[in-house]
Scaffold this motif. Structure first.
Motif, PDB file in Angstrom:
ATOM      1  N   ILE A 141      51.053  19.736  30.859  1.00 40.62           N
ATOM      2  CA  ILE A 141      50.224  19.526  32.040  1.00 40.62           C
ATOM      3  C   ILE A 141      50.736  18.280  32.757  1.00 40.62           C
ATOM      4  N   VAL A 142      50.782  18.353  34.102  1.00 41.38           N
ATOM      5  CA  VAL A 142      51.160  17.212  34.939  1.00 41.38           C
ATOM      6  C   VAL A 142      49.983  16.884  35.830  1.00 41.38           C
ATOM      7  N   ASP A 143      49.485  15.647  35.742  1.00 38.69           N
ATOM      8  CA  ASP A 143      48.320  15.263  36.533  1.00 38.69           C
ATOM      9  C   ASP A 143      48.721  14.831  37.934  1.00 38.69           C
ATOM     10  N   SER A 144      47.749  14.352  38.680  1.00 39.60           N
ATOM     11  CA  SER A 144      47.979  13.972  40.075  1.00 39.60           C
ATOM     12  C   SER A 144      48.903  12.764  40.216  1.00 39.60           C
ATOM     13  N   SER A 145      48.947  11.897  39.209  1.00 36.45           N
ATOM     14  CA  SER A 145      49.831  10.735  39.262  1.00 36.45           C
ATOM     15  C   SER A 145      51.215  11.016  38.690  1.00 36.45           C
ATOM     16  N   ASN A 146      51.541  12.282  38.539  1.00 37.62           N
ATOM     17  CA  ASN A 146      52.858  12.722  38.057  1.00 37.62           C
ATOM     18  C   ASN A 146      53.130  12.242  36.636  1.00 37.62           C
ATOM     19  N   ARG A 147      52.094  12.219  35.827  1.00 36.04           N
ATOM     20  CA  ARG A 147      52.232  11.872  34.420  1.00 36.04           C
ATOM     21  C   ARG A 147      52.074  13.141  33.596  1.00 36.04           C
ATOM     22  N   ALA A 148      53.010  13.348  32.700  1.00 37.72           N
ATOM     23  CA  ALA A 148      53.033  14.567  31.896  1.00 37.72           C
ATOM     24  C   ALA A 148      52.403  14.319  30.536  1.00 37.72           C
ATOM     25  N   TYR A 149      51.698  15.331  30.045  1.00 36.25           N
ATOM     26  CA  TYR A 149      51.114  15.252  28.711  1.00 36.25           C
ATOM     27  C   TYR A 149      50.943  16.662  28.164  1.00 36.25           C
ATOM     28  N   LEU A 150      50.808  16.737  26.844  1.00 34.21           N
ATOM     29  CA  LEU A 150      50.590  17.999  26.147  1.00 34.21           C
ATOM     30  C   LEU A 150      49.100  18.186  25.921  1.00 34.21           C
ATOM     31  N   LEU A 151      48.569  19.298  26.378  1.00 33.58           N
ATOM     32  CA  LEU A 151      47.156  19.612  26.197  1.00 33.58           C
ATOM     33  C   LEU A 151      47.029  20.565  25.009  1.00 33.58           C
ATOM     34  N   CYS A 181      42.626  18.254  23.271  1.00 38.84           N
ATOM     35  CA  CYS A 181      43.043  16.879  22.997  1.00 38.84           C
ATOM     36  C   CYS A 181      44.379  16.626  23.694  1.00 38.84           C
ATOM     37  N   PRO A 182      44.486  15.634  24.580  1.00 39.56           N
ATOM     38  CA  PRO A 182      45.751  15.371  25.278  1.00 39.56           C
ATOM     39  C   PRO A 182      46.655  14.433  24.480  1.00 39.56           C
ATOM     40  N   VAL A 183      47.962  14.689  24.589  1.00 41.66           N
ATOM     41  CA  VAL A 183      48.987  13.828  24.007  1.00 41.66           C
ATOM     42  C   VAL A 183      49.943  13.464  25.132  1.00 41.66           C
ATOM     43  N   ALA A 184      49.843  12.251  25.634  1.00 50.60           N
ATOM     44  CA  ALA A 184      50.621  11.817  26.799  1.00 50.60           C
ATOM     45  C   ALA A 184      52.036  11.454  26.381  1.00 50.60           C
ATOM     46  N   ILE A 185      53.028  12.103  27.010  1.00 47.89           N
ATOM     47  CA  ILE A 185      54.445  11.830  26.753  1.00 47.89           C
ATOM     48  C   ILE A 185      55.049  11.292  28.040  1.00 47.89           C
ATOM     49  N   ASN A 186      55.473  10.041  28.025  1.00 43.26           N
ATOM     50  CA  ASN A 186      56.028   9.410  29.214  1.00 43.26           C
ATOM     51  C   ASN A 186      57.155   8.480  28.812  1.00 43.26           C
ATOM     52  N   GLY A 187      57.875   8.007  29.817  1.00 38.26           N
ATOM     53  CA  GLY A 187      58.900   7.010  29.594  1.00 38.26           C
ATOM     54  C   GLY A 187      58.313   5.620  29.778  1.00 38.26           C
ATOM     55  N   TRP A 188      59.109   4.718  30.249  1.00 38.21           N
ATOM     56  CA  TRP A 188      58.623   3.378  30.533  1.00 38.21           C
ATOM     57  C   TRP A 188      59.100   3.000  31.923  1.00 38.21           C
TER      58      TRP A 188
END
Length: 363
Positions: A206-216, A166-173
């Motif tokens: 985890i960091v995806d191809s669009s440089n967005r970080a999330y917790l897997l 289950c991913p938990v996306a942590i990003n800014g704005w």
């Protein structure tokens, strides 16, 4: 001589205020509270404004904990503690003005970055403490606690033997020209691995191809509880139904017992529907297992009813009159015949005796 004396007195009067002011400045130094109050009076409630309008926040460490997992709604509730730091030059001070390297400020008196969770259904952010630590160069250290609920798509076909992530996306704005950039370190730790039926195996950044970080978050189900409460009772009910054919037909005990088994199994099926989702890309295999078992129980009950009818009557058709005498009726007929023989026996003896007297008289 008088003129020289007056000039000396004038110079003394002019220099005395400077000495007084200089003495006060050295006698009363500014302590930590004085330094903190000076920063609070600035009212720095807005974000630091750089030339490129980008605020960089460093996430030094993350502590993750799974609070609960709703299997019916496929929603995971988590508690995440985030330790972060950023730089606000307006909060700094020069070493010549104060010798203290750090001060403490109230958390509601300065600007605090807000973390955004992209895939969250509901998020609550609370400060870990009511104070923040500020260093001489304007670096602010702070910690927040996030209570978040996210939606998870986990394949439950092999329930209760299920593993998924289950991913938990942590990003800014980010806006058109300004943005809040999070630089997340790899220091991600798991606080508690147990969350009821579900267990948290691991969590990683985890960091995806669009440089967005999330917790897997890797999750799995402990199959013991589901096996004891669902699978094992269904097998025992089928076994009891199979052995119930040893019960006699008379009295309707077998049919009553089979009806009770069907009702109890229907209750298990209702519990399963309240616990597991009905829709989705792949329905749990346990639904088909319980449906098949329920069909077997109903068919067994119908066969038992038909056999009971055939054991009592010649046909299982209700509209056809039976020629077979019920055992209880045949027993009653035998008793009636015996009673009639007893009533007629004395009469028969008297008739025979009268016939013998008539024969003798004629002879």
């Amino acid at each position: 001589m008088l003129l020289q004396h007056r000039i000396s007195l004038l110079l003394l009067l002019c220099s005395s205020p400077l000495v007084f002011v200089g003495g006060n400045s050295t006698e009363v130094p500014c302590d930590r509270r004085c330094l903190a109050n000076a920063r609070v009076q600035k009212e720095l409630f807005s974000a630091p404004q750089n030339d490129n309008c980008t605020i960089v926040v460093n996430i030094t460490s993350i502590q993750y904990e799974t609070l609960s997992f709703d299997t019916k709604g496929m929603e995971m509730t988590s508690r995440i503690k985030v330790n972060m730091e950023w730089k606000d030059p307006d909060l700094g001070w020069m070493q010549e003005k104060s010798r203290y390297p750090t001060i403490v400020l109230p958390v509601d008196k300065i600007w605090i970055p807000r973390i955004v969770l992209d895939n969250a259904i509901e998020t609550t952010i609370e400060p870990y403490t009511n104070d923040v630590q500020v260093r001489r160069d304007g670096t602010v250290e702070h910690a927040v606690v996030l209570f978040t609920t996210v939606s998870c798509e986990i394949n439950l076909f092999n329930y209760p033997f299920v593993k998924g992530s289950c991913p938990v996306a942590i990003n800014g704005w980010s806006q058109k020209t300004c943005a809040l950039t999070l630089q997340i370190a790899d220091n991600v730790s798991l606080v508690d691995s147990s969350g009821g039926e579900w267990q948290t195996n691991s969590v990683e950044k985890i960091v995806d191809s669009s440089n967005r970080a999330y917790l897997l978050v890797e999750l799995s189900i402990n199959p013991f509880s589901a096996f004891v409460t669902l699978i094992l009772p269904s097998g025992l009910v089928l076994l009891a139904d199979l052995v119930s054919f040893a019960l006699p037909f008379e009295g309707g005990e077998r049919n009553s017992f089979k009806v009770t088994l069907v009702l109890s199994f229907t209750m298990f099926l209702l519990i399963l529907n309240e616990h597991l989702p009905n829709g989705g890309n792949c329905s749990p295999l346990l639904h088909y297992h319980f449906s098949f078992c329920l069909v077997c129980l109903v068919m067994s009950m119908l066969v038992s009813i038909v056999l009971t009818r055939l054991s009592v009557e010649d046909s299982f058709l209700v509209c056809r009159r039976s020629t077979k005498v019920h055992p209880s009726n045949s027993t009653k007929t035998q008793h009636d015949d015996q009673d009639q023989e007893k009533d007629l026996k004395p009469k028969d003896i008297s008739v025979v005796q009268d016939q013998e007297v008539i024969d003798k008289s004629i002879g």
